[in-house]
Scaffold this motif. Structure first.
Motif, PDB file in Angstrom:
ATOM      1  N   TYR A   1      49.009  89.650   2.035  1.00  0.00           N
ATOM      2  CA  TYR A   1      49.571  90.070   0.880  1.00  0.00           C
ATOM      3  C   TYR A   1      48.656  89.117  -0.040  1.00  0.00           C
ATOM      4  CZ  TYR A   1      54.497  90.598   3.697  1.00  0.00           C
ATOM      5  OH  TYR A   1      55.000  90.489   3.461  1.00  0.00           O
TER       6      TYR A   1
ATOM      7  N   PHE B   1      65.696  88.552   2.498  1.00  0.00           N
ATOM      8  CA  PHE B   1      65.281  87.658   2.309  1.00  0.00           C
ATOM      9  C   PHE B   1      64.983  86.542   0.823  1.00  0.00           C
ATOM     10  CE2 PHE B   1      63.688  87.997   6.508  1.00  0.00           C
ATOM     11  CZ  PHE B   1      63.965  90.177   6.603  1.00  0.00           C
TER      12      PHE B   1
ATOM     13  N   GLN C   1      59.728  85.567   8.384  1.00  0.00           N
ATOM     14  CA  GLN C   1      57.733  85.855   8.347  1.00  0.00           C
ATOM     15  C   GLN C   1      57.498  84.107   8.029  1.00  0.00           C
ATOM     16  OE1 GLN C   1      54.766  88.369   6.687  1.00  0.00           O
ATOM     17  NE2 GLN C   1      56.675  89.945   6.818  1.00  0.00           N
TER      18      GLN C   1
ATOM     19  N   LEU D   1      51.245  93.355  -0.775  1.00  0.00           N
ATOM     20  CA  LEU D   1      51.011  93.747   1.030  1.00  0.00           C
ATOM     21  C   LEU D   1      49.729  93.738   0.145  1.00  0.00           C
ATOM     22  CD1 LEU D   1      51.668  93.411   3.835  1.00  0.00           C
ATOM     23  CD2 LEU D   1      52.807  95.268   4.368  1.00  0.00           C
TER      24      LEU D   1
ATOM     25  N   TYR E   1      53.283  90.062  14.769  1.00  0.00           N
ATOM     26  CA  TYR E   1      53.492  91.050  13.430  1.00  0.00           C
ATOM     27  C   TYR E   1      52.509  90.085  12.672  1.00  0.00           C
ATOM     28  CZ  TYR E   1      54.440  93.285   8.803  1.00  0.00           C
ATOM     29  OH  TYR E   1      54.327  93.459   7.721  1.00  0.00           O
TER      30      TYR E   1
ATOM     31  N   GLU F   1      59.459  78.209  -6.900  1.00  0.00           N
ATOM     32  CA  GLU F   1      59.286  79.734  -7.624  1.00  0.00           C
ATOM     33  C   GLU F   1      59.885  80.171  -6.043  1.00  0.00           C
ATOM     34  OE1 GLU F   1      55.691  81.122  -8.809  1.00  0.00           O
ATOM     35  OE2 GLU F   1      57.233  83.269  -9.814  1.00  0.00           O
TER      36      GLU F   1
ATOM     37  N   TYR G   1      62.239  83.683  -0.421  1.00  0.00           N
ATOM     38  CA  TYR G   1      62.358  82.574   0.481  1.00  0.00           C
ATOM     39  C   TYR G   1      61.378  81.525  -0.703  1.00  0.00           C
ATOM     40  CZ  TYR G   1      59.637  85.803   4.021  1.00  0.00           C
ATOM     41  OH  TYR G   1      59.848  85.773   6.001  1.00  0.00           O
TER      42      TYR G   1
ATOM     43  N   LEU H   1      57.590  94.635   5.194  1.00  0.00           N
ATOM     44  CA  LEU H   1      58.462  93.605   3.179  1.00  0.00           C
ATOM     45  C   LEU H   1      58.154  93.536   2.475  1.00  0.00           C
ATOM     46  CD1 LEU H   1      60.709  91.567   3.839  1.00  0.00           C
ATOM     47  CD2 LEU H   1      59.034  89.511   4.139  1.00  0.00           C
TER      48      LEU H   1
ATOM     49  N   GLY I   1      52.911  86.978 -11.870  1.00  0.00           N
ATOM     50  CA  GLY I   1      54.016  87.860 -12.771  1.00  0.00           C
ATOM     51  C   GLY I   1      53.921  89.260 -11.581  1.00  0.00           C
ATOM     52  N   MET I   2      53.372  88.975 -10.417  1.00  0.00           N
ATOM     53  CA  MET I   2      53.540  90.053  -9.727  1.00  0.00           C
ATOM     54  C   MET I   2      54.164  90.533  -8.736  1.00  0.00           C
ATOM     55  SD  MET I   2      50.016  92.120 -10.764  1.00  0.00           S
ATOM     56  CE  MET I   2      50.792  94.212 -10.574  1.00  0.00           C
ATOM     57  N   GLY I   3      54.149  88.929  -7.698  1.00  0.00           N
ATOM     58  CA  GLY I   3      54.994  88.785  -6.701  1.00  0.00           C
ATOM     59  C   GLY I   3      54.193  88.489  -6.178  1.00  0.00           C
ATOM     60  N   LEU I   4      54.182  89.105  -4.486  1.00  0.00           N
ATOM     61  CA  LEU I   4      53.166  89.286  -3.917  1.00  0.00           C
ATOM     62  C   LEU I   4      53.080  90.520  -3.102  1.00  0.00           C
ATOM     63  CD1 LEU I   4      54.792  86.324  -2.737  1.00  0.00           C
ATOM     64  CD2 LEU I   4      53.545  86.340  -1.083  1.00  0.00           C
TER      65      LEU I   4
ATOM     66  N   PRO J   1      59.650  93.713  10.244  1.00  0.00           N
ATOM     67  CA  PRO J   1      59.550  92.219  10.991  1.00  0.00           C
ATOM     68  C   PRO J   1      60.767  92.161  10.529  1.00  0.00           C
ATOM     69  CG  PRO J   1      58.232  92.941   8.671  1.00  0.00           C
ATOM     70  CD  PRO J   1      58.753  94.484   9.631  1.00  0.00           C
TER      71      PRO J   1
ATOM     72  N   PHE K   1      61.685  83.835  -4.632  1.00  0.00           N
ATOM     73  CA  PHE K   1      60.883  85.787  -4.776  1.00  0.00           C
ATOM     74  C   PHE K   1      62.209  85.859  -3.474  1.00  0.00           C
ATOM     75  CE2 PHE K   1      56.934  85.638  -5.849  1.00  0.00           C
ATOM     76  CZ  PHE K   1      56.757  84.179  -5.935  1.00  0.00           C
TER      77      PHE K   1
ATOM     78  N   PHE L   1      58.694  92.424  -1.476  1.00  0.00           N
ATOM     79  CA  PHE L   1      58.880  91.451  -2.749  1.00  0.00           C
ATOM     80  C   PHE L   1      58.950  91.701  -3.526  1.00  0.00           C
ATOM     81  CE2 PHE L   1      58.074  87.265   0.095  1.00  0.00           C
ATOM     82  CZ  PHE L   1      57.318  87.762   1.208  1.00  0.00           C
ATOM     83  N   GLY L   2      60.166  90.899  -4.737  1.00  0.00           N
ATOM     84  CA  GLY L   2      60.274  90.832  -6.101  1.00  0.00           C
ATOM     85  C   GLY L   2      59.069  90.044  -6.131  1.00  0.00           C
ATOM     86  N   THR L   3      59.068  90.124  -7.991  1.00  0.00           N
ATOM     87  CA  THR L   3      57.923  89.117  -8.772  1.00  0.00           C
ATOM     88  C   THR L   3      58.188  87.941  -9.433  1.00  0.00           C
ATOM     89  OG1 THR L   3      58.955  89.867 -10.675  1.00  0.00           O
ATOM     90  CG2 THR L   3      57.508  91.623  -9.800  1.00  0.00           C
ATOM     91  N   GLY L   4      59.808  88.121  -8.345  1.00  0.00           N
ATOM     92  CA  GLY L   4      59.501  85.740  -8.514  1.00  0.00           C
ATOM     93  C   GLY L   4      59.969  85.835  -9.398  1.00  0.00           C
TER      94      GLY L   4
END
Lengths: 116, 114
Positions: free
Chosen positions: A35, B34, A105, A45, A31, B88, B36, B102, A40-43, A101, B90, B104-107
């Motif tokens: 990203y 999770f 990661q 995909l 896998y 930061e 991170y 997966l 303010g928007m995180g990650l 997954p 996450f 993610f939140g905005t952190g």
């Protein structure tokens, strides 16, 4: 093991230019994913792959292409760069199971892209 | 589709203070959870993860998180923060039924002052 490597670390493009962000991993992970990280928007995909020859879209795929010809490499192509694509791009990899997954990661160091 | 909310966007603490960062997810089925961490100038590293079993999960560097299924929460805690915890954080979730990505939140940006 080098883990997940990304090149380049920094890149500046002009609007309309194309380029490829490289990602490679030496852990034999099935896998791989890309990203983008914005304040303010995180990650979010962009695209992912569950094995060589198999790719699929994530949340924000527009303007990006991917291919997976080998297990190790997963390049991300920007077809015609736009200022909205200014971001930090992370590649990640993990083992893959049919339930997703659910293993850790591993992330690369990132590519900071600026589109003028 | 699942989503993740991190309500604290910025947290400032003094060294030795206790930390709790909130994480809530929305998904009705079974999930993997999770946390991170991203230290300044570095890439994301796994802090801890929950797949099943004991809902209190211990991670690296003294962090722990508790999965409360009834509240759809997976809050991160540390009893006494250090300046080196400035980073930061996450929260991320993926649904276990079928292949799910997966998310993610905005952190949460944590600043620990010495």
């Amino acid at each position: 093991n080098a883990g997940v490597t990304q090149t380049p670390k920094f890149q500046v493009l002009k609007t309309g230019q194309s380029m490829t962000l490289q990602c490679a991993q030496d852990m034999n992970h099935e896998y791989m994913s890309w990203y983008r990280q914005d304040p303010g928007m995180g990650l979010r995909l962009i695209h992912y792959s569950v094995g060589a020859g198999i790719t699929d879209q994530g949340e924000v795929p527009n303007g990006y292409n991917v291919s997976r010809s080998t297990t190790e490499d997963f390049p991300l192509r920007l077809l015609s760069a736009a200022p909205s694509q200014t971001s930090v791009y992370f590649c990640a990899s993990s083992y893959y199971s049919t339930s997703g997954p659910d293993n850790e990661q591993f992330f690369g160091p990132g590519t900071r892209l600026t589109v003028l | 589709a699942q989503s993740v909310s991190q309500h604290n966007h910025h947290v400032i603490l003094s060294e030795a203070a206790s930390l709790e960062l909130g994480c809530n997810y929305s998904y009705g089925g079974t999930v993997n959870l999770f946390w991170y961490v991203q230290y300044p100038g570095q890439h994301l590293q796994l802090l801890l993860k929950y797949f099943s079993g004991d809902p209190l999960v211990k991670g690296i560097k003294g962090f722990e998180a508790e999965f409360i299924k009834s509240k759809f929460s997976f809050n991160l805690r540390k009893p006494s923060v250090q300046w080196s915890d400035t980073a930061e954080y996450f929260c991320a979730v993926n649904a276990r039924t079928g292949f799910q990505k997966l998310v993610f939140g905005t952190g949460t940006r944590l600043l620990v002052s010495p």
